[in-house]
Enzyme design. Structure first.
Site, PDB file in Angstrom:
ATOM      1  N   TYR A 309       0.846  -1.196   0.000  1.00 18.45           N
ATOM      2  CA  TYR A 309       0.000   0.000   0.000  1.00 18.45           C
ATOM      3  C   TYR A 309       0.878   1.241   0.000  1.00 18.45           C
ATOM      4  CZ  TYR A 309      -3.905  -3.109   0.798  1.00 18.45           C
ATOM      5  OH  TYR A 309      -4.836  -4.096   0.644  1.00 18.45           O
ATOM      6  N   THR A 311       0.490   4.038   1.140  1.00 18.84           N
ATOM      7  CA  THR A 311       0.487   4.808   2.385  1.00 18.84           C
ATOM      8  C   THR A 311       1.016   4.015   3.579  1.00 18.84           C
ATOM      9  OG1 THR A 311      -1.829   4.169   2.675  1.00 18.84           O
ATOM     10  CG2 THR A 311      -1.404   6.329   1.683  1.00 18.84           C
ATOM     11  N   ASP A 312       1.552   2.818   3.341  1.00 18.47           N
ATOM     12  CA  ASP A 312       2.068   1.987   4.431  1.00 18.47           C
ATOM     13  C   ASP A 312       3.515   2.371   4.712  1.00 18.47           C
ATOM     14  OD1 ASP A 312       2.811   0.072   6.237  1.00 18.47           O
ATOM     15  OD2 ASP A 312       2.379  -1.650   4.952  1.00 18.47           O
ATOM     16  N   TRP A 313       3.724   3.167   5.759  1.00 20.72           N
ATOM     17  CA  TRP A 313       5.074   3.595   6.076  1.00 20.72           C
ATOM     18  C   TRP A 313       5.819   2.581   6.941  1.00 20.72           C
ATOM     19  CZ3 TRP A 313       5.727   4.202  11.326  1.00 20.72           C
ATOM     20  CH2 TRP A 313       4.585   4.459  12.088  1.00 20.72           C
TER      21      TRP A 313
END
Length: 376
Positions: A309, A311-313
């Site tokens: 994803y 936005t998966d940091w």
């Protein structure tokens, strides 16, 4: 959908990566659907850190939770139980019935607590391999895992590639990173700071609910993205009340975190298990016993779907891409889908719509879609 809850006692002691051993090991698991006569339709589903073997169906008991991936598993769903036999084992060291810190130590008759030996992702897979063999399955149709379950899938691909017909790995990388290890260290400190934790010997006394609550509150902040928190709560007050200028909870996000804190102490989690599982993640590095990730996966040739994803940091897409780059020179059928979701790391659980068609198509045997990153 036929659901069976069961438990297997492994044959003999289990030798761990640390060199220690467990003389008695139980693996609790659930199955969904029916195993085909040829025993070739099994999917091994591997759960994340705070989940267990109850992946689908209603709660098993009054305080239980509904299946953590209900939206994915069932007749006609992406993991179609009219076609597949799904096996979800509770990992070694966890809190769903498999042998772990809360289990009885056969040498003393008491709960292990912190006397339980340190375990690794590889140890979890070693126990799962015995489970699959006991079920009479030589080769799995697929392995599916997200987050910590994805680490286990990578271990299967490295250690038992002959058993893996295909694999789906979601929101996981070839190794944990320094930032995640730092976060786990903070969360373990939160648990151990609760006086009720009592050095891990709390099974005959009060649960360390305060520590569990603090862990859950902190965890919510990095299981959800910044954007998701802002979209869901913003700076709204509780029930849109006028500002009261108080140190008591005033904003909707504070009310949410308070609820998370209360639920963490409702008997759904075990503090010691979380300490051991996060430590297992710390030790995970697919290339630790090899020079490179490519060498670790040198025997793996089956199709692989990677899903990350944007936005998966915690487990970024660019780090997950290391797996694709390791396999492509050998023409292994691998694709990496990068999805957009404001939720971030937990999107495969809480924003399933984007993943659903990709997962359904891959498990049906359609491995097309090109190679490389495919933002959608």
């Amino acid at each position: 959908m036929k659901i069976v809850r069961d438990r297997l006692r492994l044959a003999g002691a289990l030798t761990l990566a640390s060199g220690q051993s467990l003389s008695e090991v139980d693996i609790a698991f659930e199955t969904y659907g029916a195993l085909s006569p040829a025993r070739d339709n099994a999917i091994l589903l591997l759960h994340g850190l705070t989940a267990d073997q109850h992946a689908a169906g209603p709660p098993w008991h009054e305080k239980g939770r509904a299946g953590w991936w209900n939206q994915a598993i069932g007749p006609g769903r992406a993991i179609d139980t009219d076609r597949f036999f799904v096996i979800c084992p509770n990992v070694l060291g966890s809190f769903g019935g498999s042998t772990g810190p809360m289990s009885r130590d056969p040498a003393t008759g008491r709960a292990y607590g912190m006397r339980f030996p340190v375990i690794t992702i590889a140890d979890m897979v070693a126990a799962q391999r015995q489970l699959i063999a006991a079920l009479g399955i030589e080769r799995l149709h697929a392995i599916v895992g997200g987050c910590m379950g994805g680490f286990q899938a990578f271990e299967w691909m490295s250690r038992h590639p002959e058993c893996v017909g295909s694999a789906v790995v979601i929101s996981a990388t070839a190794r944990t990173n320094t930032h995640n290890t730092a976060l786990w260290s903070v969360l373990r400190a939160a648990l151990m700071s609760d006086p009720a934790w009592n050095d891990g010997d709390y099974y005959d006394g009060p649960s360390p609910d305060a520590g569990l609550g603090l862990l859950a509150m902190t965890g919510a902040l990095f299981w959800m993205s910044r954007e998701a928190l802002h979209e869901k709560f913003g700076l709204r007050t509780i029930e849109n009340r006028p500002l009261r200028y108080t140190l008591e909870p005033e904003f909707a996000i504070e009310e949410f975190l308070a609820r998370v804190r209360r639920n963490a102490g409702a008997g759904n989690l075990d503090a010691n298990a979380l300490i051991y599982l996060t430590r297992a993640i710390d030790y995970f590095d697919l290339s630790r016993e090899y020079d490179t990730v490519a060498e670790a996966l040198a025997r793996y040739t089956s199709p692989l779907l990677l899903v990350s994803y944007a936005t998966d940091w915690r487990y970024p897409s660019q780090e997950m891409n290391e797996i694709r780059e390791a396999l492509e020179p050998r023409s292994v059928p691998v694709r990496h889908e990068i999805l957009d979701s404001p939720i971030g790391h937990g999107a495969f659980l809480y924003d399933f719509n984007g993943l659903e068609p990709i997962l359904r198509t891959f498990l049906s045997g359609d491995f097309s879609g090109g190679r490389g990153d495919r933002p959608t």
